[in-house]
Design a protein around this motif. Structure first.
Motif, PDB file in Angstrom:
ATOM      1  N   GLN A   1     -23.138  52.353  43.781  1.00  0.00           N
ATOM      2  CA  GLN A   1     -22.525  53.367  42.921  1.00  0.00           C
ATOM      3  C   GLN A   1     -22.706  52.985  41.449  1.00  0.00           C
ATOM      4  OE1 GLN A   1     -21.505  56.135  44.202  1.00  0.00           O
ATOM      5  NE2 GLN A   1     -21.670  55.418  46.324  1.00  0.00           N
ATOM      6  N   PRO A   2     -22.679  53.975  40.540  1.00  0.00           N
ATOM      7  CA  PRO A   2     -22.798  53.654  39.108  1.00  0.00           C
ATOM      8  C   PRO A   2     -21.602  52.819  38.649  1.00  0.00           C
ATOM      9  CG  PRO A   2     -23.100  56.009  39.529  1.00  0.00           C
ATOM     10  CD  PRO A   2     -22.563  55.421  40.783  1.00  0.00           C
ATOM     11  N   VAL A   3     -21.874  51.680  38.046  1.00  0.00           N
ATOM     12  CA  VAL A   3     -20.813  50.769  37.610  1.00  0.00           C
ATOM     13  C   VAL A   3     -21.036  50.376  36.153  1.00  0.00           C
ATOM     14  CG1 VAL A   3     -19.758  48.488  37.945  1.00  0.00           C
ATOM     15  CG2 VAL A   3     -20.434  49.856  39.932  1.00  0.00           C
ATOM     16  N   VAL A   4     -19.959  50.367  35.374  1.00  0.00           N
ATOM     17  CA  VAL A   4     -19.975  49.867  33.995  1.00  0.00           C
ATOM     18  C   VAL A   4     -18.969  48.732  33.917  1.00  0.00           C
ATOM     19  CG1 VAL A   4     -19.551  50.387  31.565  1.00  0.00           C
ATOM     20  CG2 VAL A   4     -20.638  52.102  33.038  1.00  0.00           C
ATOM     21  N   PHE A   5     -19.403  47.617  33.335  1.00  0.00           N
ATOM     22  CA  PHE A   5     -18.547  46.435  33.259  1.00  0.00           C
ATOM     23  C   PHE A   5     -17.926  46.315  31.868  1.00  0.00           C
ATOM     24  CE2 PHE A   5     -21.694  45.393  36.539  1.00  0.00           C
ATOM     25  CZ  PHE A   5     -20.836  45.066  37.582  1.00  0.00           C
ATOM     26  N   TRP A   6     -16.619  46.027  31.852  1.00  0.00           N
ATOM     27  CA  TRP A   6     -15.872  45.818  30.614  1.00  0.00           C
ATOM     28  C   TRP A   6     -15.155  44.471  30.688  1.00  0.00           C
ATOM     29  CZ3 TRP A   6     -16.974  49.471  27.115  1.00  0.00           C
ATOM     30  CH2 TRP A   6     -17.377  50.731  27.572  1.00  0.00           C
TER      31      TRP A   6
ATOM     32  N   TYR B   1     -12.727  39.802  26.743  1.00  0.00           N
ATOM     33  CA  TYR B   1     -13.320  38.661  26.040  1.00  0.00           C
ATOM     34  C   TYR B   1     -14.811  38.834  25.778  1.00  0.00           C
ATOM     35  CZ  TYR B   1      -8.902  36.631  27.475  1.00  0.00           C
ATOM     36  OH  TYR B   1      -7.561  36.398  27.677  1.00  0.00           O
ATOM     37  N   GLY B   2     -15.388  39.931  26.239  1.00  0.00           N
ATOM     38  CA  GLY B   2     -16.792  40.216  25.963  1.00  0.00           C
ATOM     39  C   GLY B   2     -17.760  39.285  26.649  1.00  0.00           C
ATOM     40  N   GLU B   3     -17.373  38.668  27.763  1.00  0.00           N
ATOM     41  CA  GLU B   3     -18.237  37.704  28.445  1.00  0.00           C
ATOM     42  C   GLU B   3     -18.901  38.290  29.687  1.00  0.00           C
ATOM     43  OE1 GLU B   3     -15.432  34.639  29.171  1.00  0.00           O
ATOM     44  OE2 GLU B   3     -15.401  33.901  27.101  1.00  0.00           O
ATOM     45  N   LEU B   4     -18.131  38.939  30.542  1.00  0.00           N
ATOM     46  CA  LEU B   4     -18.652  39.492  31.793  1.00  0.00           C
ATOM     47  C   LEU B   4     -18.762  41.008  31.750  1.00  0.00           C
ATOM     48  CD1 LEU B   4     -16.655  37.273  34.337  1.00  0.00           C
ATOM     49  CD2 LEU B   4     -19.019  36.985  33.560  1.00  0.00           C
ATOM     50  N   GLY B   5     -18.656  41.564  30.559  1.00  0.00           N
ATOM     51  CA  GLY B   5     -18.753  43.010  30.394  1.00  0.00           C
ATOM     52  C   GLY B   5     -18.769  43.362  28.919  1.00  0.00           C
ATOM     53  N   HIS B   6     -18.959  44.618  28.635  1.00  0.00           N
ATOM     54  CA  HIS B   6     -18.931  45.073  27.253  1.00  0.00           C
ATOM     55  C   HIS B   6     -17.529  44.857  26.675  1.00  0.00           C
ATOM     56  CE1 HIS B   6     -22.820  46.878  28.003  1.00  0.00           C
ATOM     57  NE2 HIS B   6     -22.310  47.597  28.993  1.00  0.00           N
ATOM     58  N   PRO B   7     -17.452  44.461  25.409  1.00  0.00           N
ATOM     59  CA  PRO B   7     -16.118  44.221  24.819  1.00  0.00           C
ATOM     60  C   PRO B   7     -15.279  45.495  24.837  1.00  0.00           C
ATOM     61  CG  PRO B   7     -17.861  43.340  23.417  1.00  0.00           C
ATOM     62  CD  PRO B   7     -18.541  44.163  24.466  1.00  0.00           C
ATOM     63  N   VAL B   8     -14.006  45.321  25.109  1.00  0.00           N
ATOM     64  CA  VAL B   8     -13.063  46.445  25.044  1.00  0.00           C
ATOM     65  C   VAL B   8     -11.952  46.025  24.097  1.00  0.00           C
ATOM     66  CG1 VAL B   8     -11.961  45.637  27.176  1.00  0.00           C
ATOM     67  CG2 VAL B   8     -11.500  47.933  26.354  1.00  0.00           C
ATOM     68  N   ARG B   9     -11.750  46.806  23.054  1.00  0.00           N
ATOM     69  CA  ARG B   9     -10.789  46.464  22.005  1.00  0.00           C
ATOM     70  C   ARG B   9      -9.860  47.632  21.727  1.00  0.00           C
ATOM     71  NH1 ARG B   9     -15.799  45.594  19.814  1.00  0.00           N
ATOM     72  NH2 ARG B   9     -16.537  43.438  19.621  1.00  0.00           N
TER      73      ARG B   9
ATOM     74  N   LYS C   1     -12.976  53.842  23.338  1.00  0.00           N
ATOM     75  CA  LYS C   1     -12.789  55.290  23.380  1.00  0.00           C
ATOM     76  C   LYS C   1     -12.538  55.740  24.817  1.00  0.00           C
ATOM     77  CE  LYS C   1     -15.864  56.139  19.433  1.00  0.00           C
ATOM     78  NZ  LYS C   1     -17.115  56.804  18.985  1.00  0.00           N
ATOM     79  N   LEU C   2     -11.523  56.556  24.986  1.00  0.00           N
ATOM     80  CA  LEU C   2     -11.166  57.005  26.322  1.00  0.00           C
ATOM     81  C   LEU C   2     -12.253  57.860  26.966  1.00  0.00           C
ATOM     82  CD1 LEU C   2      -7.402  57.922  25.905  1.00  0.00           C
ATOM     83  CD2 LEU C   2      -8.390  55.817  26.795  1.00  0.00           C
ATOM     84  N   GLU C   3     -13.153  58.406  26.149  1.00  0.00           N
ATOM     85  CA  GLU C   3     -14.237  59.198  26.716  1.00  0.00           C
ATOM     86  C   GLU C   3     -15.099  58.381  27.662  1.00  0.00           C
ATOM     87  OE1 GLU C   3     -14.695  59.760  22.419  1.00  0.00           O
ATOM     88  OE2 GLU C   3     -12.795  59.385  23.442  1.00  0.00           O
ATOM     89  N   GLU C   4     -15.105  57.058  27.475  1.00  0.00           N
ATOM     90  CA  GLU C   4     -15.894  56.201  28.358  1.00  0.00           C
ATOM     91  C   GLU C   4     -15.429  56.318  29.804  1.00  0.00           C
ATOM     92  OE1 GLU C   4     -18.425  54.928  27.104  1.00  0.00           O
ATOM     93  OE2 GLU C   4     -18.009  54.794  24.974  1.00  0.00           O
ATOM     94  N   LEU C   5     -14.144  56.594  30.002  1.00  0.00           N
ATOM     95  CA  LEU C   5     -13.591  56.653  31.348  1.00  0.00           C
ATOM     96  C   LEU C   5     -13.692  58.032  31.983  1.00  0.00           C
ATOM     97  CD1 LEU C   5     -10.346  54.499  30.932  1.00  0.00           C
ATOM     98  CD2 LEU C   5     -12.668  53.765  31.513  1.00  0.00           C
ATOM     99  N   THR C   6     -13.936  59.043  31.185  1.00  0.00           N
ATOM    100  CA  THR C   6     -13.982  60.413  31.721  1.00  0.00           C
ATOM    101  C   THR C   6     -15.367  61.038  31.569  1.00  0.00           C
ATOM    102  OG1 THR C   6     -13.173  61.257  29.583  1.00  0.00           O
ATOM    103  CG2 THR C   6     -11.531  60.795  31.281  1.00  0.00           C
TER     104      THR C   6
ATOM    105  N   ASN D   1     -26.823  49.963  29.918  1.00  0.00           N
ATOM    106  CA  ASN D   1     -25.757  50.876  29.496  1.00  0.00           C
ATOM    107  C   ASN D   1     -25.719  50.974  27.974  1.00  0.00           C
ATOM    108  OD1 ASN D   1     -23.477  52.516  29.447  1.00  0.00           O
ATOM    109  ND2 ASN D   1     -22.078  50.775  29.570  1.00  0.00           N
ATOM    110  N   THR D   2     -26.387  51.973  27.428  1.00  0.00           N
ATOM    111  CA  THR D   2     -26.475  52.110  25.973  1.00  0.00           C
ATOM    112  C   THR D   2     -25.121  52.424  25.342  1.00  0.00           C
ATOM    113  OG1 THR D   2     -27.092  54.437  26.280  1.00  0.00           O
ATOM    114  CG2 THR D   2     -28.883  52.845  26.035  1.00  0.00           C
ATOM    115  N   ALA D   3     -24.279  53.179  26.042  1.00  0.00           N
ATOM    116  CA  ALA D   3     -22.959  53.518  25.491  1.00  0.00           C
ATOM    117  C   ALA D   3     -22.121  52.257  25.313  1.00  0.00           C
ATOM    118  CB  ALA D   3     -22.242  54.510  26.396  1.00  0.00           C
ATOM    119  N   GLY D   4     -22.169  51.357  26.278  1.00  0.00           N
ATOM    120  CA  GLY D   4     -21.384  50.135  26.197  1.00  0.00           C
ATOM    121  C   GLY D   4     -21.855  49.197  25.099  1.00  0.00           C
ATOM    122  N   ARG D   5     -23.174  49.224  24.810  1.00  0.00           N
ATOM    123  CA  ARG D   5     -23.707  48.311  23.788  1.00  0.00           C
ATOM    124  C   ARG D   5     -23.179  48.637  22.404  1.00  0.00           C
ATOM    125  NH1 ARG D   5     -28.896  48.992  26.212  1.00  0.00           N
ATOM    126  NH2 ARG D   5     -29.670  49.964  24.294  1.00  0.00           N
TER     127      ARG D   5
END
Length: 511
Positions: free
Chosen positions: A93-98, A101-109, A211-216, A408-412
């Protein structure tokens, strides 16, 4: 589109979850090692396959397996699929990692302002007095923002520390308007902010904010995205872990539009290790959580708590969870036995199932299942053999995770942090200007004092009197000097009135 997702097989038949009722929330409970994570993975991949986005905290790293095909599947999975006549259809399935700490996924702040005083107080483990001081700090910052002053921009922990210092140095004047702030409370908060920073949480507070748009976000292929929050390290800071997930849930409730009952949810939110949210939580916080859970379903969001025992969840919140997946519980102590009885009483009765007995006899991968049917009524509890996932069971390789993150360009867009002018820079500059002005004032007074001595020796007491009068009239009080100065520079931030919601987070975001 299917109307339901299959959970597994019971003597009464196939057990499923109606998508139309998936926003009525749920509970996955059971002792360690009984299969909760596999059940979570089965639900997550099934939701994604039907076009429902998912957000899930990954405590052990196993949920990353949703992103890969299990080839070949483990022997137990093939055996279970054959046993219940639900053939495996290997599929990723499509998966995005967050990752905070920005180590195992894209940083989330997020920013300190967005977190709000209630959740920041929980993160800092503040006492009542310290929570009061923190509330005053946020109110002062909000008032500054409403006046168009960037001193109120609390983006990171440096900004919060600078504001607390300002409160300490101006406590007497601020207390007249907002309430008493003691130096002891401010000093304690400063120490806790420092400890939080040393624990690495400074990476979570800042910009660009998540941004919450990432989840929807809607995918063109019609599938949903599984957003996995890498939490192996985050969960070691329980207050930050629970506050972050609660902040995210609160933001969804504040920002998403009302949609009522849909054919399927927009998002399903899995809250693993849910006991951390309610441990040591005040009654007021529990009431607010219950309110958010009760209302967020109308925004098209389903919340599923994952924990060891239903007793980990307050009754007012537990009553909102319509879909139940109860794995085995162990009753070694009187407290455990009480928890078993309470869990048994929460299901709709089935004459063929002795819940209190079977809840202790369930094998790994079995669960007592009761979900809401299409009409909204709970189905009778059934002892169910949960189907195996179609994706990989267990974590993917680091190289696979890295490749997915690069794709994942959005996460970068979140990779590089931004440090714009905010409270820390402005208040620090103001303090430096004030110190410089006071130094000049002291130097001037010293010169006047020398001049006065010289004048006395020449002109006698009359000249001294005139000098004292002149010196007195030229002095200003520290408060007058402070209020007379404003931060230099032109600020281009457009600020709207700050209105805070149930959990103290802003009801309207500032862009």
């Amino acid at each position: 589109m299917a109307e339901s997702i299959e959970i597994g097989l019971a003597p009464e038949g196939v057990q499923s979850l109606a998508l139309k009722r998936a926003n009525r929330h749920g509970l996955i409970a059971g002792a360690t090692g009984t299969g909760k994570t596999v059940t979570l993975q089965v639900l997550a991949e099934a939701f994604a396959r039907e076009g429902v986005n998912v957000f899930a905290a990954d405590i052990k790293g196993d949920l990353s397996g949703c992103a890969a095909v299990s080839d070949p599947p483990p022997a137990w999975a093939s055996a279970r699929a054959t046993e219940i006549n639900m053939p495996l259809t290997p599929e990723a399935q499509p998966v995005v990692f967050w990752d905070v700490y920005g180590e195992l996924g894209h940083p989330v702040r997020t920013t300190v302002t967005e977190m709000g005083p209630v959740l920041m107080g929980r993160v800092l483990e503040a006492t009542d007095a310290q929570e009061g001081a923190l509330t005053i700090a946020f109110r002062l910052a909000d008032d500054w923002l409403n006046e168009g002053k960037n001193e109120g921009l609390l983006l990171d922990l440096n900004d919060l520390r600078a504001l607390l210092t300002y409160l300490s140095e101006n406590s007497e004047d601020i207390g007249k308007k907002y309430g008493l702030v003691t130096p002891q409370s401010i000093a304690a908060l400063q120490r806790k902010v420092l400890q939080l920073e040393m624990d690495g949480a400074d990476r979570f507070f800042g910009e660009p904010a998540f941004k919450l748009e990432e989840l929807t976000r809607v995918r063109p292929d019609g599938k949903g995205t599984i957003n996995v929050l890498a939490s192996e390290r985050l969960v070691q800071s329980p207050r930050l872990y629970s506050a972050f997930l609660l902040w995210l849930m609160s933001e969804l409730w504040e920002e998403l539009p009302e949609v009522g009952d849909m054919d399927k949810p927009k998002l399903v939110f899995f809250f693993d290790e849910a006991h951390l949210l309610f441990r040591d939580a005040s009654k007021d916080l529990i009431n607010k959580v219950e309110q958010v859970v009760r209302l967020i379903r109308s925004k098209g969001v389903g919340v599923y708590f994952v924990t060891q025992s239903p007793s980990d969840i307050p009754e007012t919140v537990l009553a909102q969870l319509g879909n139940r997946f109860q794995h085995a519980l162990r009753a070694y102590t009187p407290t455990d036995q009480k928890a078993v009885r309470a869990a048994a009483q929460s299901f709709r009765a089935n004459a063929n199932v002795d819940v209190a007995k079977e809840i202790q006899e369930l094998n790994v991968g079995e669960a007592l299942v009761s979900t809401l049917d299409v009409k909204g009524a709970p189905t009778p509890v059934a002892r169910t053999k949960v189907r195996p996932p179609n994706s990989q069971v267990g974590p993917i390789l680091p190289a696979q995770r890295e490749a997915l993150m690069k794709a994942n360009t959005a996460g970068r867009a979140y990779e590089k942090s931004v440090d714009r002018v905010s409270a820390h820079e402005i208040l620090s500059k103001r303090a430096a200007q004030l110190a410089e002005a006071e130094a000049r004032e002291e130097e001037r007074e010293a010169r006047e004092k020398e001049a006065t001595k010289a004048s006395r020796s020449r002109s006698g007491s009359g000249g001294a009197t005139r000098s004292r009068s002149t010196r007195s009239s030229s002095r200003t009080t520290p408060l007058e000097r402070q209020s007379g100065r404003v931060a230099s520079g032109v600020f281009n931030t457009i600020v709207r009135e700050v209105m805070r919601g149930i959990l103290g987070t802003p009801s309207r975001r500032r862009r």
